[in-house]
Design an enzyme around this catalytic site. Structure first.
Site, PDB file in Angstrom:
ATOM      1  N   ASP A 119       1.462   7.284   0.319  1.00  0.00           N
ATOM      2  CA  ASP A 119       0.252   7.335  -0.424  1.00  0.00           C
ATOM      3  C   ASP A 119      -0.453   8.576  -0.659  1.00  0.00           C
ATOM      4  OD1 ASP A 119       1.202   4.983  -1.395  1.00  0.00           O
ATOM      5  OD2 ASP A 119       0.120   3.770  -0.762  1.00  0.00           O
ATOM      6  N   TYR A 179       1.436  11.091  -2.568  1.00  0.00           N
ATOM      7  CA  TYR A 179       1.015  10.857  -3.742  1.00  0.00           C
ATOM      8  C   TYR A 179       0.026  11.523  -4.737  1.00  0.00           C
ATOM      9  CZ  TYR A 179       1.342   8.190  -8.904  1.00  0.00           C
ATOM     10  OH  TYR A 179       1.145   8.054  -9.444  1.00  0.00           O
ATOM     11  N   GLU A 226     -15.694  -4.343  -3.449  1.00  0.00           N
ATOM     12  CA  GLU A 226     -14.367  -5.142  -2.940  1.00  0.00           C
ATOM     13  C   GLU A 226     -14.089  -4.453  -2.591  1.00  0.00           C
ATOM     14  OE1 GLU A 226     -13.341  -6.965  -6.909  1.00  0.00           O
ATOM     15  OE2 GLU A 226     -15.093  -6.350  -8.106  1.00  0.00           O
ATOM     16  N   LYS A 286      -9.813  -2.995  -1.397  1.00  0.00           N
ATOM     17  CA  LYS A 286      -9.092  -2.914  -2.539  1.00  0.00           C
ATOM     18  C   LYS A 286      -7.320  -3.060  -0.999  1.00  0.00           C
ATOM     19  CE  LYS A 286      -7.444   1.262  -4.954  1.00  0.00           C
ATOM     20  NZ  LYS A 286      -5.310   0.930  -4.519  1.00  0.00           N
ATOM     21  N   ASP A 344      -3.834  -3.997  -0.948  1.00  0.00           N
ATOM     22  CA  ASP A 344      -2.928  -2.496  -1.147  1.00  0.00           C
ATOM     23  C   ASP A 344      -1.312  -4.513  -1.068  1.00  0.00           C
ATOM     24  OD1 ASP A 344      -1.299  -0.337  -1.304  1.00  0.00           O
ATOM     25  OD2 ASP A 344      -1.196  -0.315   0.465  1.00  0.00           O
ATOM     26  N   ARG A 394       1.417  -4.968 -14.162  1.00  0.00           N
ATOM     27  CA  ARG A 394       1.540  -4.129 -14.220  1.00  0.00           C
ATOM     28  C   ARG A 394       1.639  -3.710 -14.992  1.00  0.00           C
ATOM     29  NH1 ARG A 394      -2.739   0.355 -11.802  1.00  0.00           N
ATOM     30  NH2 ARG A 394      -1.090   1.251 -11.574  1.00  0.00           N
ATOM     31  N   TYR A 406     -10.021 -10.622  -9.408  1.00  0.00           N
ATOM     32  CA  TYR A 406     -11.013 -10.285  -9.269  1.00  0.00           C
ATOM     33  C   TYR A 406     -11.559  -9.740 -10.441  1.00  0.00           C
ATOM     34  CZ  TYR A 406      -7.322  -7.042  -8.715  1.00  0.00           C
ATOM     35  OH  TYR A 406      -6.059  -6.072  -8.359  1.00  0.00           O
ATOM     36  N   LYS A 424     -18.143  -0.768  -7.604  1.00  0.00           N
ATOM     37  CA  LYS A 424     -18.141  -1.759  -9.624  1.00  0.00           C
ATOM     38  C   LYS A 424     -19.274  -1.699 -10.309  1.00  0.00           C
ATOM     39  CE  LYS A 424     -14.078  -3.852  -9.467  1.00  0.00           C
ATOM     40  NZ  LYS A 424     -13.192  -5.585  -9.492  1.00  0.00           N
ATOM     41  N   LYS A 429     -11.502   5.857  -1.204  1.00  0.00           N
ATOM     42  CA  LYS A 429     -10.224   5.661  -0.042  1.00  0.00           C
ATOM     43  C   LYS A 429     -10.066   5.752   1.099  1.00  0.00           C
ATOM     44  CE  LYS A 429      -6.173   4.809  -1.953  1.00  0.00           C
ATOM     45  NZ  LYS A 429      -5.209   5.446  -3.046  1.00  0.00           N
ATOM     46  N   CYS A 466      18.218  16.957  33.952  1.00  0.00           N
ATOM     47  CA  CYS A 466      16.689  16.890  33.915  1.00  0.00           C
ATOM     48  C   CYS A 466      15.705  18.545  33.981  1.00  0.00           C
ATOM     49  CB  CYS A 466      16.048  16.006  35.227  1.00  0.00           C
ATOM     50  SG  CYS A 466      14.482  15.925  35.908  1.00  0.00           S
ATOM     51  N   CYS A 521      14.250  18.692  37.347  1.00  0.00           N
ATOM     52  CA  CYS A 521      15.296  19.884  38.380  1.00  0.00           C
ATOM     53  C   CYS A 521      16.517  19.789  38.261  1.00  0.00           C
ATOM     54  CB  CYS A 521      14.460  17.999  39.546  1.00  0.00           C
ATOM     55  SG  CYS A 521      16.189  16.943  39.108  1.00  0.00           S
ATOM     56  N   CYS A 568      16.417  10.182  35.084  1.00  0.00           N
ATOM     57  CA  CYS A 568      16.232  11.352  35.872  1.00  0.00           C
ATOM     58  C   CYS A 568      16.941  10.586  37.615  1.00  0.00           C
ATOM     59  CB  CYS A 568      15.459  11.933  36.317  1.00  0.00           C
ATOM     60  SG  CYS A 568      15.437  13.499  37.777  1.00  0.00           S
ATOM     61  N   CYS A 581      12.812  15.336  42.182  1.00  0.00           N
ATOM     62  CA  CYS A 581      12.410  15.977  41.657  1.00  0.00           C
ATOM     63  C   CYS A 581      10.544  16.268  41.633  1.00  0.00           C
ATOM     64  CB  CYS A 581      13.000  15.137  39.863  1.00  0.00           C
ATOM     65  SG  CYS A 581      12.694  15.551  38.392  1.00  0.00           S
TER      66      CYS A 581
HETATM   67  S1  IVH Z   1     -10.212  -3.575 -10.226  1.00  0.00           S
HETATM   68  C1  IVH Z   1      -9.893  -1.819 -14.523  1.00  0.00           C
HETATM   69  N1  IVH Z   1     -10.371  -3.714  -7.868  1.00  0.00           N
HETATM   70  O1  IVH Z   1      -6.186  -1.012  -7.326  1.00  0.00           O
HETATM   71  C2  IVH Z   1     -10.329  -1.528 -13.159  1.00  0.00           C
HETATM   72  N2  IVH Z   1      -8.328  -3.646  -8.310  1.00  0.00           N
HETATM   73  O2  IVH Z   1      -5.885   2.398  -7.802  1.00  0.00           O
HETATM   74  C3  IVH Z   1      -8.844  -2.761 -12.099  1.00  0.00           C
HETATM   75  N3  IVH Z   1      -6.707  -2.885  -6.540  1.00  0.00           N
HETATM   76  O3  IVH Z   1      -4.105  -1.631  -9.852  1.00  0.00           O
HETATM   77  C4  IVH Z   1      -8.485  -2.496 -10.789  1.00  0.00           C
HETATM   78  N4  IVH Z   1      -7.846  -4.060  -4.671  1.00  0.00           N
HETATM   79  O4  IVH Z   1      -3.560  -2.911  -8.370  1.00  0.00           O
HETATM   80  C5  IVH Z   1      -9.596  -3.846  -8.497  1.00  0.00           C
HETATM   81  N5  IVH Z   1     -10.508  -5.021  -5.670  1.00  0.00           N
HETATM   82  C6  IVH Z   1      -9.805  -4.458  -6.714  1.00  0.00           C
HETATM   83  C7  IVH Z   1      -8.978  -3.956  -6.310  1.00  0.00           C
HETATM   84  C8  IVH Z   1      -7.833  -3.370  -7.468  1.00  0.00           C
HETATM   85  C9  IVH Z   1      -6.344  -3.846  -5.233  1.00  0.00           C
HETATM   86  C10 IVH Z   1      -5.589  -2.311  -7.371  1.00  0.00           C
HETATM   87  C11 IVH Z   1      -4.983  -2.906  -8.136  1.00  0.00           C
HETATM   88  C12 IVH Z   1      -5.189  -1.799  -9.900  1.00  0.00           C
HETATM   89  C13 IVH Z   1      -5.166  -0.692  -7.973  1.00  0.00           C
HETATM   90  C14 IVH Z   1      -6.068   1.101  -8.860  1.00  0.00           C
END
Ligand code: IVH
Length: 708
Positions: free
Chosen positions: A64, A67, A145, A147, A149, A168, A255, A320, A344, A438, A441, A456, A461
């Site tokens: 990731d 990316y 919140e 995040k 994965d 999505r 969420y 948020k 992140k 080795c 030795c 060995c 040695c």
């Molecule tokens: S809110 C408009 N809350 O992260 C806001 N996303 O990188 C939409 N994700 O597409 C997302 N935990 O798949 C939100 N607590 C969280 C999240 C969360 C994971 C993911 C989600 C989103 C991606 C964006």
């Protein structure tokens, strides 16, 4: 290893477009570019290929972090050169287009992505932008919140009935995965009190424990292992046959709301979460509201160090704006809302060059291949070396000197080479071949049939001897200060020490000759001599640890020392006598017997004796009352700063007749918890109804053998 097959496909995708590109290298200078335009084109092609691999096939081709780096570089150029920005740029879009296998679902309210903050500074800049974008900045509150994965889904209820669930996709159109979402535990099929139309959005994920048992099943069936929980969750949700999905034990955290008609008017994140909870939808318990931004920063930092605690993978914290009217005022770009940001965590995977594969020789003679890496900062520290375990592992991973490789360091886990980036492989690269001799030795290395390890076999040695001595002198064994690597090498090279028994016969003139180039170094020699002298009085358990008997760890050494009291009794003991000790299994017992059957090892014991090493010291608590007889007490977390460290606590438990294993079972008497204890042990203890206690209770337990 997650990046292999997929990489072939990526290269293919790229080549089809008649573009010769390389997979990105984080932190490395990219190819030479004529202009921003060239670079933008190149980045877009690469990102499109990665998007397709990640979202379309659930098989990411790069970590990731790589990316994210590409996307950020593209966004930076586009910001500098707005003339190069197009609507189709991946910076303006979310994910990839849906796959044909599943029916397309148009999202009435688009499913957006999130902008990232890679550190606290970027988080601060986002906060400042937010303040500028709203009128009543003083009243701005935040909701934090985790995040998750996993992968985002939108679940639609009409008249309280789950009618549709979609991924999505590209944010506007996703894939219909209703049949599979219906198999996920915790997602209600009916919500009688729901508004007329209710779209609930959140993350489908696979719990780590579920992922591990799934891989155990795969292993038992001899089938290939799954790479990680995220991809497995994504792959499991995008199955045609929902019985497969049902078996995969997915879970969901919600969420966000999508389209809603009817129902109460929401004004804040709190009201939204309260509604979701009241409807019986799974809301993550870590969601927290803050009125001070400092607290938001603290929340982010604290989760960075706790990221491996939950039974699900997280890669950041989502912050948020809490008030929905303020969200409205801030609005969104085409890709992501301005009112939210993903903080992140630093990546636990990075790409770097594998410079060479070398072999190290351990004290038992085991030859272990390891990767010499171009040093890279990953998972909180700089990694310059990583073990490759044995010959088969190198072959399975097919890592070669010169390769760009993915290096992973997660939490406290030792760094690991995940696999090569095949599209970056040099044309003249050749598979690595295990050396015949080795490196210490020059004697032949041997690998027996059925054994994964190479050895060995030469007991003389020098490298074997050196590692054995360094281990003997280490903190957990005989703790001889001043016996550094260079001194050890000198002692062996000069023939002053042939095994650890010789250490105690070293004389001042010998050490002066070796160490003293100017007179001030005499102190060094005196210090070393007194450190050796002190070591003569170390407890028997430390002597046993220092000898490097295979499989014998500190707890087992302590048990054996307490039972036999004197090394002579151990040298004479039958395997069965050793095995009869509670807490010692057959493997350790046999290993102890084999060790003392060896004449060289017996002669080390004789040298100890001749040179005045005590071989009968059993730690202070010999006469401690055996109040914990037969009881198993697990200690977890850090007890430092308490009245005992964790190791001391364990020793005290053993000294009172108890056991202190590393893991919890039904027969555990109590779990003693220090600071920063792992959540999994706590969860297991509460599942099994085992008492969880702290410092005070441990004191009482050691005195009485009972819980207060
Ligand atoms: S809110 C408009 N809350 O992260 C806001 N996303 O990188 C939409 N994700 O597409 C997302 N935990 O798949 C939100 N607590 C969280 C999240 C969360 C994971 C993911 C989600 C989103 C991606 C964006």
């Amino acid at each position: 290893m997650a990046y292999f097959g997929a990489l072939f496909i990526t290269t293919e995708v790229l080549e089809r477009q008649n573009l010769v590109v390389h997979v990105a290298k984080v932190g490395l200078v990219m190819n030479e570019f004529d202009s921003d335009q060239d670079r933008v084109t190149q980045l877009r092609v690469q990102i499109a290929a990665h998007n397709e691999a990640y979202h379309g096939r659930d098989q990411p081709t790069v970590p990731d972090a790589v990316y994210d780096q590409l996307l950020r570089e593209l966004a930076e150029i586009e910001q500098r050169r707005p003339d190069l920005l197009t609507e189709e740029s991946p910076t303006q879009m979310v994910g990839s287009s849906p796959n044909e296998i599943f029916a397309p679902v148009e999202h009435k309210v688009p499913m957006m992505s999130l902008d990232n903050a890679m550190d606290l500074e970027e988080l601060q800049s986002w906060y400042e932008r937010v303040l500028k974008g709203i009128e009543d900045a003083d009243s701005c509150e935040f909701v934090c919140e985790l995040k998750f994965d996993g992968l985002a889904v939108s679940i639609r209820y009409e008249d309280g009935e789950l009618v549709q669930a979609a991924t999505r996709g590209n944010g506007r159109v996703g894939e219909d995965v209703t049949h599979n979402v219906l198999t996920i535990e915790g997602i209600p099929h009916r919500i009688p009190d729901a508004p007329k139309v209710l779209e609930v959005r959140g993350e489908v994920y696979m719990p780590i424990s579920g992922f591990e048992s799934l891989n155990e099943e795969q292993l038992a069936k001899g089938e290939p292992l799954f790479a990680n929980p995220r991809n497995t969750a994504a792959g499991s949700l995008r199955q045609k046959d929902s019985t497969v999905t049902a078996h995969r034990k997915l879970a969901f955290w919600c969420y966000q709301l999508g389209e809603v008609t009817g129902g109460p008017q929401m004004t804040s994140a709190k009201e939204t979460f309260d509604l979701l909870k009241s409807l019986g939808l799974p809301v993550n318990p870590e969601v927290t509201e803050f009125s001070e931004f400092k607290e938001v920063q603290r929340f982010c930092e604290s989760w960075m160090s706790k990221r491996h605690e939950p039974d699900y993978e997280i890669d950041g914290v989502v912050v948020k704006v809490a008030d929905l009217a303020q969200r409205e005022a801030l609005g969104s770009t085409s890709r992501a809302p301005r009112w939210a940001i993903a903080f992140k965590f630093p990546p636990e995977e990075k790409v770097t060059r594998l410079i060479a594969i070398d072999v190290s020789i351990g004290r038992t003679g085991r030859a272990t291949p390891f990767a010499v890496l171009d040093p890279v900062f990953v998972g909180g520290s700089t990694v310059g070396m990583a073990t490759l375990h044995n010959e088969d592992q190198v072959a399975n991973k097919d890592v070669r000197p010169g390769d760009m490789v993915v290096v992973r360091k997660a939490g406290d886990v030792i760094p690991e080479v995940v696999g090569p980036i095949l599209s970056d492989r040099l044309d003249d690269s050749k598979p690595w071949v295990f050396p015949n001799v080795c490196p210490g030795c020059q004697m032949p290395l041997e690998r027996q049939e059925g054994d994964a390890n190479t050895y060995c076999m030469n007991r003389r040695c020098p490298v074997r001897i050196e590692t054995g001595i360094s281990h003997f002198a280490s903190r957990n064994a005989m703790d001889i200060e001043g016996l550094g690597e260079r001194t050890v090498r000198g002692l062996v090279e000069q023939g002053m020490v042939n095994d650890v028994g010789d250490l105690f016969g070293l004389t001042k003139p010998q050490l002066m000759k070796l160490l003293v180039s100017d007179s001030s170094n005499e102190t060094l020699v005196n210090n070393l001599l007194s450190a050796i002298d002190e070591a003569r009085e170390r407890p028997l358990a430390n002597v046993l640890i220092g000898l490097g008997i295979e499989h014998l760890g500190p707890s087992a050494a302590e048990l054996i020392a307490r039972q036999f009291r004197d090394i002579d009794n151990i040298v004479r003991a039958e395997t069965a006598d050793v095995e009869s000790i509670d807490g010692i299994g057959p493997v350790i017992a046999q290993s102890v017997r084999d060790f003392f059957d060896d004449e060289d090892n017996k002669s080390i014991v004789e040298k100890f004796r001749l040179n005045g090493v005590r071989l009968d010291v059993v730690e202070g608590e010999v006469d401690a009352p055996q109040v914990l007889n037969g009881r198993s007490v697990v200690v977890t977390g850090s007890l430092d700063g308490w009245f005992l460290t964790r190791d001391e606590a364990k020793k005290s438990i053993i000294a009172r007749g108890g056991k202190s294993p590393g893991s919890i079972s039904k027969s555990t008497y109590a779990l003693v918890v220090g600071s920063e204890a792992g959540q999994s042990k706590l969860d297991k203890a509460s599942d099994l109804g085992i008492p969880i206690v702290g410092e005070e209770e441990l004191r009482y337990l050691l005195e009485t053998g009972e819980l207060p």
